[in-house]
Design a protein around this motif. Sequence first.
Motif, PDB file in Angstrom:
ATOM      1  N   VAL A 640       0.836  -1.208   0.000  1.00 52.58           N
ATOM      2  CA  VAL A 640       0.000   0.000   0.000  1.00 52.58           C
ATOM      3  C   VAL A 640       0.870   1.257   0.000  1.00 52.58           C
ATOM      4  O   VAL A 640       2.053   1.179   0.321  1.00 52.58           O
ATOM      5  CB  VAL A 640      -0.929   0.010   1.233  1.00 52.58           C
ATOM      6  N   PRO A 641       0.272   2.416  -0.327  1.00 53.25           N
ATOM      7  CA  PRO A 641       1.031   3.667  -0.252  1.00 53.25           C
ATOM      8  C   PRO A 641       1.392   3.977   1.196  1.00 53.25           C
ATOM      9  O   PRO A 641       0.721   3.501   2.121  1.00 53.25           O
ATOM     10  CB  PRO A 641       0.066   4.717  -0.811  1.00 53.25           C
ATOM     11  N   SER A 642       2.406   4.814   1.384  1.00 50.20           N
ATOM     12  CA  SER A 642       2.859   5.085   2.745  1.00 50.20           C
ATOM     13  C   SER A 642       2.036   6.176   3.424  1.00 50.20           C
ATOM     14  O   SER A 642       2.162   6.382   4.611  1.00 50.20           O
ATOM     15  CB  SER A 642       4.338   5.508   2.715  1.00 50.20           C
ATOM     16  N   GLN A 643       1.236   6.883   2.639  1.00 46.76           N
ATOM     17  CA  GLN A 643       0.455   7.974   3.246  1.00 46.76           C
ATOM     18  C   GLN A 643      -1.005   7.882   2.831  1.00 46.76           C
ATOM     19  O   GLN A 643      -1.337   7.363   1.762  1.00 46.76           O
ATOM     20  CB  GLN A 643       1.021   9.332   2.806  1.00 46.76           C
ATOM     21  N   LYS A 644      -1.815   8.448   3.698  1.00 48.09           N
ATOM     22  CA  LYS A 644      -3.254   8.470   3.463  1.00 48.09           C
ATOM     23  C   LYS A 644      -3.540   9.282   2.185  1.00 48.09           C
ATOM     24  O   LYS A 644      -2.875  10.285   1.923  1.00 48.09           O
ATOM     25  CB  LYS A 644      -3.945   9.138   4.663  1.00 48.09           C
ATOM     26  N   LEU A 648      -0.794   3.946  -5.462  1.00 48.56           N
ATOM     27  CA  LEU A 648       0.341   3.296  -6.119  1.00 48.56           C
ATOM     28  C   LEU A 648       0.084   3.389  -7.619  1.00 48.56           C
ATOM     29  O   LEU A 648      -1.051   3.207  -8.082  1.00 48.56           O
ATOM     30  CB  LEU A 648       0.472   1.840  -5.679  1.00 48.56           C
ATOM     31  N   PHE A 649       1.148   3.680  -8.361  1.00 50.69           N
ATOM     32  CA  PHE A 649       1.036   3.905  -9.798  1.00 50.69           C
ATOM     33  C   PHE A 649       2.072   3.033 -10.485  1.00 50.69           C
ATOM     34  O   PHE A 649       3.256   3.100 -10.179  1.00 50.69           O
ATOM     35  CB  PHE A 649       1.302   5.388 -10.098  1.00 50.69           C
ATOM     36  N   SER A 650       1.589   2.196 -11.398  1.00 53.89           N
ATOM     37  CA  SER A 650       2.503   1.253 -12.032  1.00 53.89           C
ATOM     38  C   SER A 650       2.492   1.455 -13.549  1.00 53.89           C
ATOM     39  O   SER A 650       1.433   1.579 -14.150  1.00 53.89           O
ATOM     40  CB  SER A 650       2.058  -0.179 -11.680  1.00 53.89           C
ATOM     41  N   ALA A 651       3.665   1.532 -14.139  1.00 50.77           N
ATOM     42  CA  ALA A 651       3.767   1.713 -15.595  1.00 50.77           C
ATOM     43  C   ALA A 651       4.735   0.682 -16.156  1.00 50.77           C
ATOM     44  O   ALA A 651       5.830   0.510 -15.614  1.00 50.77           O
ATOM     45  CB  ALA A 651       4.270   3.116 -15.915  1.00 50.77           C
ATOM     46  N   ASP A 652       4.315  -0.027 -17.213  1.00 54.06           N
ATOM     47  CA  ASP A 652       5.212  -1.054 -17.760  1.00 54.06           C
ATOM     48  C   ASP A 652       5.358  -0.931 -19.264  1.00 54.06           C
ATOM     49  O   ASP A 652       4.442  -0.505 -19.962  1.00 54.06           O
ATOM     50  CB  ASP A 652       4.706  -2.452 -17.389  1.00 54.06           C
ATOM     51  N   ALA A 821       5.592  12.675  -5.806  1.00 58.97           N
ATOM     52  CA  ALA A 821       5.606  11.279  -6.249  1.00 58.97           C
ATOM     53  C   ALA A 821       7.015  10.704  -6.111  1.00 58.97           C
ATOM     54  O   ALA A 821       7.998  11.400  -6.343  1.00 58.97           O
ATOM     55  CB  ALA A 821       5.149  11.193  -7.698  1.00 58.97           C
ATOM     56  N   LYS A 822       7.051   9.437  -5.688  1.00 57.55           N
ATOM     57  CA  LYS A 822       8.352   8.785  -5.505  1.00 57.55           C
ATOM     58  C   LYS A 822       8.374   7.460  -6.252  1.00 57.55           C
ATOM     59  O   LYS A 822       7.421   6.692  -6.207  1.00 57.55           O
ATOM     60  CB  LYS A 822       8.583   8.503  -4.025  1.00 57.55           C
ATOM     61  N   LEU A 823       9.507   7.221  -6.879  1.00 58.16           N
ATOM     62  CA  LEU A 823       9.736   5.913  -7.486  1.00 58.16           C
ATOM     63  C   LEU A 823      10.109   4.952  -6.371  1.00 58.16           C
ATOM     64  O   LEU A 823      10.974   5.252  -5.547  1.00 58.16           O
ATOM     65  CB  LEU A 823      10.886   6.021  -8.505  1.00 58.16           C
ATOM     66  N   LEU A 824       9.419   3.793  -6.308  1.00 56.02           N
ATOM     67  CA  LEU A 824       9.680   2.843  -5.231  1.00 56.02           C
ATOM     68  C   LEU A 824      10.357   1.567  -5.727  1.00 56.02           C
ATOM     69  O   LEU A 824      11.249   1.046  -5.078  1.00 56.02           O
ATOM     70  CB  LEU A 824       8.375   2.453  -4.529  1.00 56.02           C
ATOM     71  N   LEU A 825       9.876   1.045  -6.855  1.00 59.52           N
ATOM     72  CA  LEU A 825      10.358  -0.263  -7.300  1.00 59.52           C
ATOM     73  C   LEU A 825      10.587  -0.284  -8.810  1.00 59.52           C
ATOM     74  O   LEU A 825       9.956   0.477  -9.559  1.00 59.52           O
ATOM     75  CB  LEU A 825       9.336  -1.365  -6.985  1.00 59.52           C
ATOM     76  N   GLN A 826      11.488  -1.197  -9.233  1.00 64.41           N
ATOM     77  CA  GLN A 826      11.667  -1.504 -10.641  1.00 64.41           C
ATOM     78  C   GLN A 826      11.559  -3.009 -10.792  1.00 64.41           C
ATOM     79  O   GLN A 826      12.169  -3.748 -10.015  1.00 64.41           O
ATOM     80  CB  GLN A 826      13.044  -1.010 -11.122  1.00 64.41           C
ATOM     81  N   ALA A 835       2.244   8.199  -4.959  1.00 64.89           N
ATOM     82  CA  ALA A 835       2.045   9.644  -5.140  1.00 64.89           C
ATOM     83  C   ALA A 835       0.727  10.075  -4.521  1.00 64.89           C
ATOM     84  O   ALA A 835      -0.194   9.263  -4.387  1.00 64.89           O
ATOM     85  CB  ALA A 835       2.035   9.976  -6.632  1.00 64.89           C
ATOM     86  N   PRO A 836       0.638  11.344  -4.138  1.00 64.64           N
ATOM     87  CA  PRO A 836      -0.664  11.836  -3.699  1.00 64.64           C
ATOM     88  C   PRO A 836      -1.640  11.804  -4.877  1.00 64.64           C
ATOM     89  O   PRO A 836      -1.221  11.993  -6.022  1.00 64.64           O
ATOM     90  CB  PRO A 836      -0.381  13.285  -3.259  1.00 64.64           C
TER      91      PRO A 836
END
Length: 875
Positions: A640-644, A648-652, A821-826, A835-836
């Motif tokens: 889950v996202p870290s903030q209320k 989560l946003f995923s692009a492939d 917005a922060k990149l978390l994973l690859q 991101a908010p």
Amino acid sequence: MTKEKLLLLDGNSLAYRAFFALPLLTNDSGIHTNAVYGFTTMLQRILEEEQPTKMLVAFDAGKTTFRHDTFTEYKGGRQKTPPELSEQFPYLRKLIDAYGIKRYELEMYEADDIIGTLAKEAATQDMDVIIVSGDRDLTQLATEQVTVYITKKGITEIEKNTPAFIEEKYGLTPLQIIDMKGLMGDASDNIPGVPGVGEKTAVKLLKEHGSVEALYEAMDTLKASKMKEKLVANEGQALMSKKLATIFTDAPIEVTFTELNYSGPNEEALIDVWQELGFKSLLEKSDFTIEEEERAPFDFDIVQEVQPEFLKDVMAIHVELEDEHYHTCRQLGIAFTDGTATKYVPFDVAVKSDILRRWLEDATKVKYMADSKASQAALNREGIHLAGVDFDLLLASYINNPALSGDDVATLAKELGYRDVQANESVYGKGAKRAVPDTDALAEHASRKAFAVWTLQPKLEELLRENEQYDLYKNLELPLAAILSEMESEGIKVNRATLEEMGQELNDKLVILEQAIYAEAGEAFNVNSPKQLGVILFDKLGLPVIKKTKTGYSTAADVLEKLKPEHAIIEHILMYRQLGKLQSTYIEGLLKEIHEQDSKVHTRFQQALTATGRLSSTDPNLQNIPIRLEEGRKIRQAFVPSQKDWILFSADYSQIELRVLAHMSEDPNLVEAFREGMDVHTRTAMDVFHVSAEEVDSNMRRAAKAVNFGIVYGISDYGLSQNLDITRKEAATFIDKYFASFPGVKRYMDDIVQDAKFNGFVTTILNRRRYLPDITSSNFNLRSFAERTAMNTPIQGSAADIIKKAMIDMDARLKKENMQAKLLLQVHDELIFEAPREELALLEKIVPEVMENAIELTVPLKVDFNYGATWYEAK
DNA sequence: TCTTTCACG
DNA sequence: ACGTACGTGAAAGAT
């Protein structure tokens, strides 16, 4: 008293075999070592398996032998021993001495004759005798007491020639092998034989007549033929050839069997030889204790207060950590050097120093480091934001050669010939004995590392420039390390309660399944044990065995899938395996990795590990979270996202590897498919099956998809047949049809293998390299593997280049747009952000834009995206 | 520590 | 005649 066992080795023949079977390895001083290495591995195996009590290695002595009296051209026309092999013989002799094995050579006689003589003598003394050679001639020595081991496939396999085995193979007795050679000759020894007679004819004649002499006595009874004419015309030559091929068993040998007693190697001497030869893997595998190499004395200071004048504009610095888990382990200290003075600051002192803190965060202060990502992450934990990293030893070594890189400074340094730094293992110890040493030892260790980095920086940058890889290293990998470190430090939030709830449900189902399986098996057993499961399925229930592993029955999923109709237990086992995997790896495993303080998991991306340029992810691995099956996919609900009110946003990337292939091969058909925005698997099916888009059914598309995968992996008919569960022949037809439709791809595949053979390596779009020494191997398996790798690596590696570039561009863009917005994973072809919700619209615009334009190809790159309140929903 | 199995791209 | 699809990491059992 147990029976004596005598092992006789044919030194020359085995060295030759090993030399031609293995790629040309060299040690640090440039001596070729492949023959000695091959000989050693073979010897190790034989010693372990046979446990001989007596041993001897025989060598040929000089050029002429008594056989040259009979036939001056004996062994004439032979290629000269390659110098790369000749130079290895002194080392081979040293090695044999270190093993404590008797060496022997005798003027005028060949190694064969020494072996033959000793074998005969030993047999009369009731010893078991084993002869090891790469030369088939020696099989003539086989008797009930003497077994002749002939190496096959280079040296990796051994054929045990007993009289019974030879009888089965040729229908001849061992002694008739000599007659066979008399008739057919031997090109490698320049033994003429009878022209026109080969193995088949020779065996046939000998089965009928018994020997060369008997054959000629019976010559009158043979009916006239071309063959008979040849036999008659070459009688003398046949008899001489037989004589030449006969191993002499009465050589004047002056050794006693007592001299041959074998009682194991002289460990110290053997370690010395192995070290000289650079046999690292053997040294590691052995339980020998290796004495530390002497290092030059080294000056350094331990300081308890950081003075501003210590800190120069350009320095090598090393953050010493307790172990590789840099998100959690103790940070021990920091060493820094300007090449003249080296200082060590204990970590607790360092973090309290504002001077040092400012210097570390000052981007104009140039830092050379061993592993900047680890250091940066470890400093992040103290709120120190490292900047100004200009050199990274780990990354530079990795780009220089991805196959070599270890992660220890000592290992990396040694590869470049620098030895004045200790291995972590020898400073900290290993296993249960592992401990942080006293401050002095620690300070010296860290200081030496910093100094090694300082020394190696110019060397590595020079190497990278020579290979035109400096740009890749400096402008891709180095900035990426900083981004990855931020991603890891940020972490991704995991909902513990969600996982625990799923774990409970899984547990209930597993208990039920387990009971059902026991009932169907008629007994309780460990379903997770492939061995026990194999006994139940194949011995007790008598199900057909489809595949075996080297230790027993295979119970892998594809095998069980085929057994489904045979027994109801199979379905339950498959389900048990599936759910068990989720429980142990993804529920229990993931729960163990959640940090108490922030409810997040902080993976470590390995940036200098894979052979192709991809990243990998450990502790936990977040690149293999289930998605293909719904039960597993639910695991993603816990991410889950870290903030209320964040998402989560995923692009492939869509079909990135095939697009890369289209770009590199310039195949018009494939290029067109992507430019037209077609479904590439459907397009492949249309071309392979010669049908229109409407006529492509799901089966055809499935087959086409498998072929496309196969192409990317370096196609083989066998692999494709396994995947599609069709015959090899059918698979081969598919491949032929594919290549007929995509001739550019065919040409690319052929060319890339040729290139790899010529250069010894393949490259990616951004000039990443992978060396493929096996590509010229005479070993079919090694060579084929290298060929497939040559086809796959540029594709997989270029895709990795592209997404890495996208990550760097994306990082810059997020900063430029001032986004939260922060990149978390690859995950190889996919980026996951949090991101908010307010930033969603902008993300939808810029993420595909940046990713699609990371690197320009001749075909467009396409990016799909999704978002949601959990990773599960971002699909 | 090695082998088998299985999760992902 | 050879015998595998490419690249990874984690868990469990066997040794």
